[in-house]
Design a protein around this motif. Structure first.
Motif, PDB file in Angstrom:
ATOM      1  N   ASN A   1       0.892  -1.087   0.045  1.00 56.07           N
ATOM      2  CA  ASN A   1       0.168  -0.169  -0.016  1.00 56.07           C
ATOM      3  C   ASN A   1       0.877   1.374   0.100  1.00 56.07           C
ATOM      4  O   ASN A   1       0.423   2.387   0.187  1.00 56.07           O
ATOM      5  CB  ASN A   1      -0.789   0.003   1.408  1.00 56.07           C
ATOM      6  N   TYR A   2       2.218   1.202  -0.275  1.00 61.24           N
ATOM      7  CA  TYR A   2       3.020   2.177  -0.395  1.00 61.24           C
ATOM      8  C   TYR A   2       3.145   2.969   1.202  1.00 61.24           C
ATOM      9  O   TYR A   2       3.474   4.215   1.098  1.00 61.24           O
ATOM     10  CB  TYR A   2       2.946   3.103  -1.525  1.00 61.24           C
ATOM     11  N   LYS A   3       3.065   2.194   2.018  1.00 57.65           N
ATOM     12  CA  LYS A   3       3.441   2.656   3.511  1.00 57.65           C
ATOM     13  C   LYS A   3       4.802   2.734   3.737  1.00 57.65           C
ATOM     14  O   LYS A   3       5.566   1.357   3.555  1.00 57.65           O
ATOM     15  CB  LYS A   3       2.518   2.018   4.389  1.00 57.65           C
ATOM     16  N   LYS A   4       5.577   3.559   4.058  1.00 56.01           N
ATOM     17  CA  LYS A   4       6.787   3.471   4.668  1.00 56.01           C
ATOM     18  C   LYS A   4       7.181   2.870   5.879  1.00 56.01           C
ATOM     19  O   LYS A   4       6.778   3.042   6.960  1.00 56.01           O
ATOM     20  CB  LYS A   4       7.505   4.853   4.435  1.00 56.01           C
ATOM     21  N   VAL A   5       8.188   2.104   5.938  1.00 55.02           N
ATOM     22  CA  VAL A   5       8.614   1.292   7.158  1.00 55.02           C
ATOM     23  C   VAL A   5      10.141   1.277   7.180  1.00 55.02           C
ATOM     24  O   VAL A   5      10.809   0.785   6.267  1.00 55.02           O
ATOM     25  CB  VAL A   5       8.200  -0.075   7.042  1.00 55.02           C
ATOM     26  N   TRP A   6      10.355   1.911   8.215  1.00 53.89           N
ATOM     27  CA  TRP A   6      11.940   1.993   8.394  1.00 53.89           C
ATOM     28  C   TRP A   6      12.602   0.921   9.168  1.00 53.89           C
ATOM     29  O   TRP A   6      11.686   0.675  10.344  1.00 53.89           O
ATOM     30  CB  TRP A   6      12.279   3.487   9.167  1.00 53.89           C
ATOM     31  N   PHE A   7      13.520   0.590   8.872  1.00 54.19           N
ATOM     32  CA  PHE A   7      14.200  -0.730   9.649  1.00 54.19           C
ATOM     33  C   PHE A   7      15.237  -0.119  10.650  1.00 54.19           C
ATOM     34  O   PHE A   7      16.299  -0.463  10.691  1.00 54.19           O
ATOM     35  CB  PHE A   7      14.873  -1.574   8.723  1.00 54.19           C
ATOM     36  N   ASP A   8      14.731   0.689  11.591  1.00 53.14           N
ATOM     37  CA  ASP A   8      15.465   1.247  12.710  1.00 53.14           C
ATOM     38  C   ASP A   8      15.331   0.674  14.172  1.00 53.14           C
ATOM     39  O   ASP A   8      15.941   1.152  15.170  1.00 53.14           O
ATOM     40  CB  ASP A   8      15.495   2.723  12.919  1.00 53.14           C
ATOM     41  N   GLY A   9      14.116  -0.476  14.218  1.00 48.50           N
ATOM     42  CA  GLY A   9      13.996  -0.955  15.670  1.00 48.50           C
ATOM     43  C   GLY A   9      13.248   0.160  16.465  1.00 48.50           C
ATOM     44  O   GLY A   9      12.974  -0.394  17.639  1.00 48.50           O
ATOM     45  N   SER A  10      12.872   1.238  15.832  1.00 48.63           N
ATOM     46  CA  SER A  10      12.066   2.182  16.773  1.00 48.63           C
ATOM     47  C   SER A  10      10.715   1.798  16.770  1.00 48.63           C
ATOM     48  O   SER A  10      10.122   0.828  15.842  1.00 48.63           O
ATOM     49  CB  SER A  10      12.191   3.578  16.121  1.00 48.63           C
ATOM     50  N   GLU A  11       9.920   2.612  17.666  1.00 47.21           N
ATOM     51  CA  GLU A  11       8.485   2.061  17.731  1.00 47.21           C
ATOM     52  C   GLU A  11       7.498   2.533  16.498  1.00 47.21           C
ATOM     53  O   GLU A  11       8.028   3.563  16.013  1.00 47.21           O
ATOM     54  CB  GLU A  11       7.819   2.913  18.811  1.00 47.21           C
ATOM     55  N   GLY A  12       6.810   1.603  15.867  1.00 49.01           N
ATOM     56  CA  GLY A  12       6.356   1.787  14.726  1.00 49.01           C
ATOM     57  C   GLY A  12       6.873   1.039  13.485  1.00 49.01           C
ATOM     58  O   GLY A  12       6.166   0.650  12.742  1.00 49.01           O
ATOM     59  N   SER A  13       8.054   0.831  13.626  1.00 48.75           N
ATOM     60  CA  SER A  13       8.784   0.030  12.640  1.00 48.75           C
ATOM     61  C   SER A  13       8.559  -1.589  12.578  1.00 48.75           C
ATOM     62  O   SER A  13       8.375  -2.064  13.911  1.00 48.75           O
ATOM     63  CB  SER A  13      10.465   0.384  12.535  1.00 48.75           C
ATOM     64  N   ASN A  14       8.450  -2.115  11.586  1.00 52.44           N
ATOM     65  CA  ASN A  14       8.364  -3.707  11.917  1.00 52.44           C
ATOM     66  C   ASN A  14       9.222  -4.533  10.701  1.00 52.44           C
ATOM     67  O   ASN A  14       8.955  -4.454   9.481  1.00 52.44           O
ATOM     68  CB  ASN A  14       6.735  -3.779  11.275  1.00 52.44           C
ATOM     69  N   PRO A  15      10.218  -5.111  11.245  1.00 52.40           N
ATOM     70  CA  PRO A  15      11.081  -5.709  10.321  1.00 52.40           C
ATOM     71  C   PRO A  15      10.481  -6.911   9.617  1.00 52.40           C
ATOM     72  O   PRO A  15      10.979  -7.631   8.707  1.00 52.40           O
ATOM     73  CB  PRO A  15      12.382  -6.282  11.271  1.00 52.40           C
ATOM     74  N   ASN A  16       9.184  -7.368  10.120  1.00 49.35           N
ATOM     75  CA  ASN A  16       8.817  -8.518   9.791  1.00 49.35           C
ATOM     76  C   ASN A  16       7.438  -8.159   8.683  1.00 49.35           C
ATOM     77  O   ASN A  16       6.436  -8.726   8.356  1.00 49.35           O
ATOM     78  CB  ASN A  16       7.999  -9.416  10.522  1.00 49.35           C
ATOM     79  N   VAL A  17       7.515  -7.008   8.380  1.00 47.49           N
ATOM     80  CA  VAL A  17       6.325  -6.104   7.363  1.00 47.49           C
ATOM     81  C   VAL A  17       6.531  -6.994   6.010  1.00 47.49           C
ATOM     82  O   VAL A  17       7.240  -7.516   5.537  1.00 47.49           O
ATOM     83  CB  VAL A  17       6.710  -4.740   7.206  1.00 47.49           C
ATOM     84  N   ASP A  18       5.010  -7.070   5.474  1.00 49.36           N
ATOM     85  CA  ASP A  18       4.826  -7.578   4.132  1.00 49.36           C
ATOM     86  C   ASP A  18       6.022  -6.975   3.230  1.00 49.36           C
ATOM     87  O   ASP A  18       6.464  -5.741   3.106  1.00 49.36           O
ATOM     88  CB  ASP A  18       3.720  -7.200   3.376  1.00 49.36           C
ATOM     89  N   PRO A  19       6.995  -7.940   2.552  1.00 44.14           N
ATOM     90  CA  PRO A  19       8.358  -7.454   1.795  1.00 44.14           C
ATOM     91  C   PRO A  19       7.785  -6.317   1.035  1.00 44.14           C
ATOM     92  O   PRO A  19       8.758  -5.124   1.013  1.00 44.14           O
ATOM     93  CB  PRO A  19       8.658  -8.645   1.097  1.00 44.14           C
ATOM     94  N   GLY A  20       6.899  -6.018   0.347  1.00 41.12           N
ATOM     95  CA  GLY A  20       6.476  -5.189  -0.682  1.00 41.12           C
ATOM     96  C   GLY A  20       7.766  -4.590  -1.832  1.00 41.12           C
ATOM     97  O   GLY A  20       8.064  -5.401  -2.426  1.00 41.12           O
ATOM     98  N   TYR A  21       8.100  -3.225  -1.419  1.00 38.70           N
ATOM     99  CA  TYR A  21       9.189  -2.873  -2.307  1.00 38.70           C
ATOM    100  C   TYR A  21      10.279  -2.265  -1.413  1.00 38.70           C
ATOM    101  O   TYR A  21      10.228  -1.715  -0.476  1.00 38.70           O
ATOM    102  CB  TYR A  21       8.703  -1.797  -3.096  1.00 38.70           C
ATOM    103  N   PRO A  22      11.736  -2.433  -1.953  1.00 35.78           N
ATOM    104  CA  PRO A  22      12.594  -2.123  -1.246  1.00 35.78           C
ATOM    105  C   PRO A  22      12.594  -0.532  -1.606  1.00 35.78           C
ATOM    106  O   PRO A  22      12.533  -0.004  -2.452  1.00 35.78           O
ATOM    107  CB  PRO A  22      13.865  -2.508  -1.688  1.00 35.78           C
ATOM    108  N   GLY A  23      13.403   0.113  -0.361  1.00 40.26           N
ATOM    109  CA  GLY A  23      13.443   1.563  -0.538  1.00 40.26           C
ATOM    110  C   GLY A  23      14.808   2.147  -0.920  1.00 40.26           C
ATOM    111  O   GLY A  23      15.957   1.473  -0.386  1.00 40.26           O
ATOM    112  N   LYS A  24      14.830   3.160  -1.736  1.00 41.67           N
ATOM    113  CA  LYS A  24      16.245   3.819  -2.062  1.00 41.67           C
ATOM    114  C   LYS A  24      16.139   5.392  -2.173  1.00 41.67           C
ATOM    115  O   LYS A  24      14.931   5.763  -2.026  1.00 41.67           O
ATOM    116  CB  LYS A  24      16.521   3.252  -3.567  1.00 41.67           C
ATOM    117  N   ILE A  25      17.289   5.973  -2.203  1.00 42.33           N
ATOM    118  CA  ILE A  25      17.416   7.364  -2.211  1.00 42.33           C
ATOM    119  C   ILE A  25      17.744   7.828  -3.879  1.00 42.33           C
ATOM    120  O   ILE A  25      18.937   7.295  -4.276  1.00 42.33           O
ATOM    121  CB  ILE A  25      18.244   7.973  -1.357  1.00 42.33           C
TER     122      ILE A  25
END
Length: 231
Positions: free
Chosen positions: A165-189
Motif C-alpha cells: 500500500n506504499y506505506k513507508k517502514v524504516w528498519f531502525d527498531g524504533s516504535e512503529g517499525s516492523n522488520p517482519n512487514v510484508d516485503p513489498g518494495y525496497p526503498g532507495k534514495i
C-alpha cells in the motif's frame, strides 16, 4: 698460780674463742655478700649490654620508620599526580571528536559507508550487517536527504521498505517499525528523494553505524575504536 688468775685466764680464752667464731662468721657473711655483689654487677652489665643493643635497634627502627614515612609521602604525591593526569586525560578523551573507521565518512553524528558494488536490497542489507552496521535510516524531512554529499546520478539502497500500500517502514527498531512487514518494495534514495525499487534491482547502498572514539596507542599513533551499537 692463784685461783683468781686461773679463772681470769679461762674467761679470757673463752672470750677469744667467741670473738674468733664471730669473726669467722662475719668473714663468711662478707664473702657471701661480695659474691652476691659480683653477681649483681654481672647482671647489671648484661642488662646494660642488652639495653645498648635495644637502644641501637630502636635507633635503627626509628630510621626505618622515617624512611618509610618519606616513601609513603612520595608515593602519595605520585598517586595524586597520577590521579590528576588520569582526570586530565579523561577530560581530553571526552573532548575528542567522534571518529569513523577507514573508508567511512562522518556525517551528522553517523559513520556512513558508501558502497561501490551493485547489489540487491537484501544482499546490501547483509553486507552492512557484516560490517557491524545497517542500511541507512533517515528522517524523511531531514536535511540529510536533500543535501547528501554523494553523486546524485546514482541510486542507493537505504533501510526503508514500502508495503504494497506504499506505506513507508524504516528498519531502525524504533516504535512503529516492523522488520517482519510484508516485503513489498525496497526503498532507495534518488537525487535526494525517497523512492521504491524492485526486489531484483541492483544498486549501490549506504551503511551506517555509530561513531567510535579515538583510542591512543602512543603519543603519535591512534585508532578509531570499534563501534558496537548501530543505533
Amino acid at each position: 698460780m692463784s685461783e683468781d688468775h686461773k679463772t681470769l685466764n679461762s674467761n679470757f680464752s673463752q672470750s677469744m674463742k667467741l670473738r674468733d667464731g664471730a669473726l669467722q662468721r662475719t668473714e663468711s657473711k662478707l664473702q657471701e655478700t661480695e659474691l652476691e655483689l659480683k653477681e649483681t654487677r654481672d647482671r647489671m652489665q648484661r642488662t646494660e649490654q642488652q639495653l645498648g643493643i635495644m637502644s641501637s635497634e630502636l635507633g635503627e627502627t626509628k630510621e626505618t620508620l622515617t624512611t618509610m614515612k618519606q616513601k609513603l609521602n612520595n608515593t602519595e604525591k605520585e598517586r595524586d599526580e597520577l590521579n590528576s593526569r588520569i582526570n586530565t586525560m579523561r577530560q581530553q578523551m571526552a573532548d575528542l571528536p567522534d571518529c569513523c573507521p577507514p573508508n567511512w565518512k562522518l556525517l551528522s553524528g553517523k559513520c556512513l559507508y558508501i558502497s561501490q558494488v551493485y547489489r540487491t536490497w537484501e544482499d546490501s542489507k547483509s553486507d552492512c550487517e557484516k560490517k557491524d552496521s545497517r542500511l541507512l535510516v533517515l528522517n524523511e524531512n531531514s536535511w540529510q536527504i536533500k543535501n547528501f554529499p554523494i553523486q546524485s546520478s546514482r541510486n542507493y539502497w537505504i533501510g526503508l521498505r514500502y508495503t504494497k500500500n506504499y506505506k513507508k517502514v524504516w528498519f531502525d527498531g524504533s516504535e512503529g517499525s516492523n522488520p517482519n512487514v510484508d516485503p513489498g518494495y525496497p526503498g532507495k534514495i534518488v537525487n535526494g528523494y525517497l523512492s521504491e525499487g524492485k526486489s531484483d534491482e541492483q544498486n549501490y547502498c549506504i551503511c551506517e553505524k555509530k561513531p567510535g572514539q579515538i583510542k591512543f596507542q602512543s603519543f603519535h599513533q591512534y585508532e578509531c575504536m570499534k563501534s558496537i551499537e548501530t543505533t
